[in-house]
Design a protein around this motif. Structure first.
Motif, short mmCIF file in Angstrom:
data_model
loop_
_atom_site.label_atom_id
_atom_site.label_comp_id
_atom_site.label_asym_id
_atom_site.label_seq_id
_atom_site.Cartn_x
_atom_site.Cartn_y
_atom_site.Cartn_z
N UNK A 1 -7.15 15.36 -3.78
CA UNK A 1 -7.70 15.91 -5.03
C UNK A 1 -8.70 17.03 -4.73
N UNK B 1 -8.38 20.76 -6.01
CA UNK B 1 -9.47 21.40 -6.77
C UNK B 1 -9.81 22.77 -6.20
N UNK C 1 0.83 -1.21 0.00
CA UNK C 1 0.00 0.00 0.00
C UNK C 1 0.87 1.26 0.00
N UNK D 1 -11.77 1.45 -3.11
CA UNK D 1 -12.51 2.32 -2.20
C UNK D 1 -11.61 3.37 -1.56
N UNK D 2 -10.37 3.03 -1.31
CA UNK D 2 -9.49 3.98 -0.63
C UNK D 2 -8.80 4.92 -1.61
N UNK D 3 -8.17 4.34 -2.64
CA UNK D 3 -7.42 5.17 -3.59
C UNK D 3 -8.27 5.59 -4.79
N UNK D 4 -9.36 4.87 -5.01
CA UNK D 4 -10.16 5.10 -6.21
C UNK D 4 -9.51 4.51 -7.44
N UNK E 1 -10.25 -2.85 -1.58
CA UNK E 1 -9.78 -1.77 -0.70
C UNK E 1 -9.13 -0.65 -1.51
N UNK E 2 -8.37 -1.01 -2.54
CA UNK E 2 -7.71 0.02 -3.37
C UNK E 2 -8.76 0.85 -4.12
N UNK F 1 -6.19 9.87 -1.15
CA UNK F 1 -6.03 10.61 -2.41
C UNK F 1 -7.26 11.46 -2.73
N UNK F 2 -8.41 10.98 -2.29
CA UNK F 2 -9.64 11.75 -2.52
C UNK F 2 -9.54 13.12 -1.86
N UNK F 3 -9.09 13.11 -0.58
CA UNK F 3 -8.94 14.38 0.15
C UNK F 3 -7.97 15.30 -0.58
N UNK G 1 -5.88 9.26 -11.88
CA UNK G 1 -6.35 8.16 -11.02
C UNK G 1 -6.90 7.05 -11.90
N UNK H 1 -7.64 13.70 -11.31
CA UNK H 1 -8.71 12.70 -11.33
C UNK H 1 -8.55 11.75 -12.52
N UNK I 1 -6.03 12.62 4.19
CA UNK I 1 -5.69 11.23 4.53
C UNK I 1 -5.67 10.36 3.28
#
Lengths: 314, 224
Positions: A206, A210, A163, A254-257, A251-252, A202-204, A224, A221, A200
């Motif tokens: 990005x 933005x 990870x 959902x967590x990393x997208x 998990x990847x 990658x979503x946060x 990703x 995005x 925390x």
């Protein structure tokens, strides 16, 4: 079958990494190479583990005279000079650096020279065996390749490193596509899991980018979506171990997208250890063993651009 | 478009299409809940234990919403309002996948008529979803009566349980009636109990432990 033939015509570079040491990266790289060579494909293995090269050993070759250090230190001007033929038809090798410090830490110019030369080589497949860790050199080789393959063991230590590897590669890729120094700094800061900005995932990150520059966030995005590492679970002993690949994929996502492709698993068997002890490649010493069969299946999945599906387990 | 894990809709959470059949939902739930169970090695270092617990709870909610047809219809309507249903909606009849179910075994057929008489979950008034997930405090021991009460509280008919768990209705009835003499041997009963408990969303281990204690107590005098 025609599709496979088409897929084989273009030169592809595959990098095999995983973050942790001793998880079978070299063994899997070597044996994938042998299986591809058996399919009459011209394969070049490159030991890109600059500080701890031993791909040659998994192929049963002694310390070669010419290695990557000769190329990096310009004792050999052309990369062709350090390619050695193996006893297996269609399979050649660039052995890893054997000297210390210098070659283990190539500078930027050395690295770009190496990557530039790799691109000119005549081969159907170039497989890069990466070292352990998440140093920039390793990440850059991983990102440079057409397909990045991660090897993981069904153990917390290996999973943690995998990870970390994904995250590091991911953020390094982000840094390569953004120009603004402010955003580069933000990405650096986000790498620290305990950062004070509340970033925390990658979503946060990005979302934060933005807010600073909307278009750059949208570019990230897209990055990703383009980042699709492949996964191999090595040394599986139980059905639950096989399941770990699917779990990591979920998990990847959902967590990393990111969409990780689960290429396959390699069963645990003493014959692997025996083949290493006898310094002979697994695919030659024990071609009908379960681990060898597993690697063969992984090669077929790679060529057909397929992956394992969860339904096979239920 | 990237989504935060909390923002995933129930279909995305369970990694299924909005047209998935109840069997698909059940299979996906079985798989996903195992991925996000506490101490799951595959999540190591990625999610904290609190985050895993929160995801696990959401998976339970997702399953309990989607597996009941009328709850699912209401949820779909909600998603449509939020424009969060990516694919065209299936016709309402598509939800009824009973014709896909395997044929009943002869033992099931004996109680088929009784089962048909049971009200379908659609007609039954639904209890709120919030009540459904945790095991109610008043259940101290999973006896047959307690299991039956839990099932009824969750608005499930025996037919629903049988459809999902693939355990014959007759066995489910015997479990609820605590008809220990007619129930099969311990190992089979245990297997049926586990499947039943999973459908109810209870801890299979606890249900089995409680129930089999009663089962053993009733059977022991005879074996001696």
């Amino acid at each position: 079958m025609i599709e496979i033939q088409d897929a084989l015509r273009k030169k592809e570079i595959w990098a095999i990494g995983g973050g942790k040491g001793g998880i079978g990266k070299s063994l899997i790289t070597g044996n994938i190479g042998i299986h591809l060579a058996r399919l009459k494909k011209k394969v070049l293995l490159v030991d890109a583990d600059l500080g701890g090269a031993n791909l040659h050993t998994t192929l049963g070759i002694g310390v070669p005279e010419m290695t990557l250090s000769d190329f990096l230190n310009r004792r050999a001007e052309n990369i062709q000079d350090v390619i050695i033929k193996t006893s297996i038809p269609n399979l050649s090798l660039i052995s890893g650096a054997q000297d210390f410090l210098d070659a283990a830490n190539p500078n930027f110019a050395q690295k770009t020279r190496l990557l530039r030369h790799l691109e000119t080589l005549d081969a159907d497949y170039i497989l890069l065996d990466l070292g352990a860790g998440t140093s920039f050199n390793i990440l850059d080789f991983f990102l440079f390749s057409d397909h990045g393959i991660l090897v993981v063991l069904p153990e917390p230590t290996a999973i943690e490193n995998a990870y970390r590897f994904i995250k590091s590669a991911f953020y390094r890729r982000f840094k390569k596509v953004v120009a603004s120094q402010n955003i580069k700094d933000l990405i650096d800061a986000a790498m620290d899991q305990k950062n004070t900005m509340g970033i925390r995932t990658p979503y946060d990150l990005i979302e934060r980018v933005k807010q600073m520059e909307r278009e750059v966030g949208e570019i990230l995005e897209l990055e990703v979506l383009k980042f699709r590492p492949k996964l191999i679970v090595n040394q599986v002993r139980t059905k639950n171990d096989i399941q770990i690949g699917f779990s990591m994929k979920s998990a990847c996502q959902k967590y990393f997208g990111i969409n990780v492709e689960y290429l396959g698993y390699v069963e645990y068997d003493d014959c692997v250890w025996q083949s290493i002890r006898s310094k002979r490649p697994l695919a030659i010493e024990y071609p009908y063993s379960r681990p060898s069969r597993c690697i063969e299946r992984i090669v077929h999945n790679l060529l057909r651009k397929e992956q394992l599906t969860a339904s096979m387990l239920y | 478009m990237m989504k935060k894990i909390e923002d995933l809709n129930y279909y995305e959470l369970l990694e299924i299409s909005p047209t998935a059949s109840s069997q698909d939902i059940h299979k996906a739930y079985e798989r996903i809940r195992r991925v996000y169970e506490p101490n799951s090695v595959a999540l190591y270092s990625l999610f904290s234990s609190e985050e895993t617990a929160a995801i696990h709870q959401r998976i339970e909610d997702a399953y309990r919403t989607l597996v009941y047809e009328d709850n699912r219809k209401r949820y779909d309507a909600l998603l449509r309002l939020q424009n969060d249903l990516p694919e065209p909606l299936p016709a309402p009849s598509n939800y009824d996948r009973r014709q896909d179910q395997p044929a009943l075994s002869p033992s099931d057929k004996r109680s088929l008529n009784e089962a048909e008489a049971l009200p379908s979950p659609v007609e039954e008034p639904q209890k709120t979803r919030e009540e459904a997930a945790p095991v109610p405090q008043f259940i101290a021991e999973f006896s047959g009566a307690a299991i039956k009460m839990l099932r009824e509280q969750r608005g499930l008919s025996l037919r629903n349980i049988a459809d999902i768990s693939k355990v014959g209705i007759r066995y489910l009835e015997l479990i609820e009636e605590e008809n220990f003499q007619k129930l099969p041997v311990r190992a089979y009963t245990r297997g049926f109990l586990q499947l039943y408990a999973k459908v109810l969303g209870c801890d299979p281990q606890r249900v089995c432990d409680d129930y089999l204690k009663r089962f053993d107590a009733a059977r022991e005098p005879k074996t001696k």
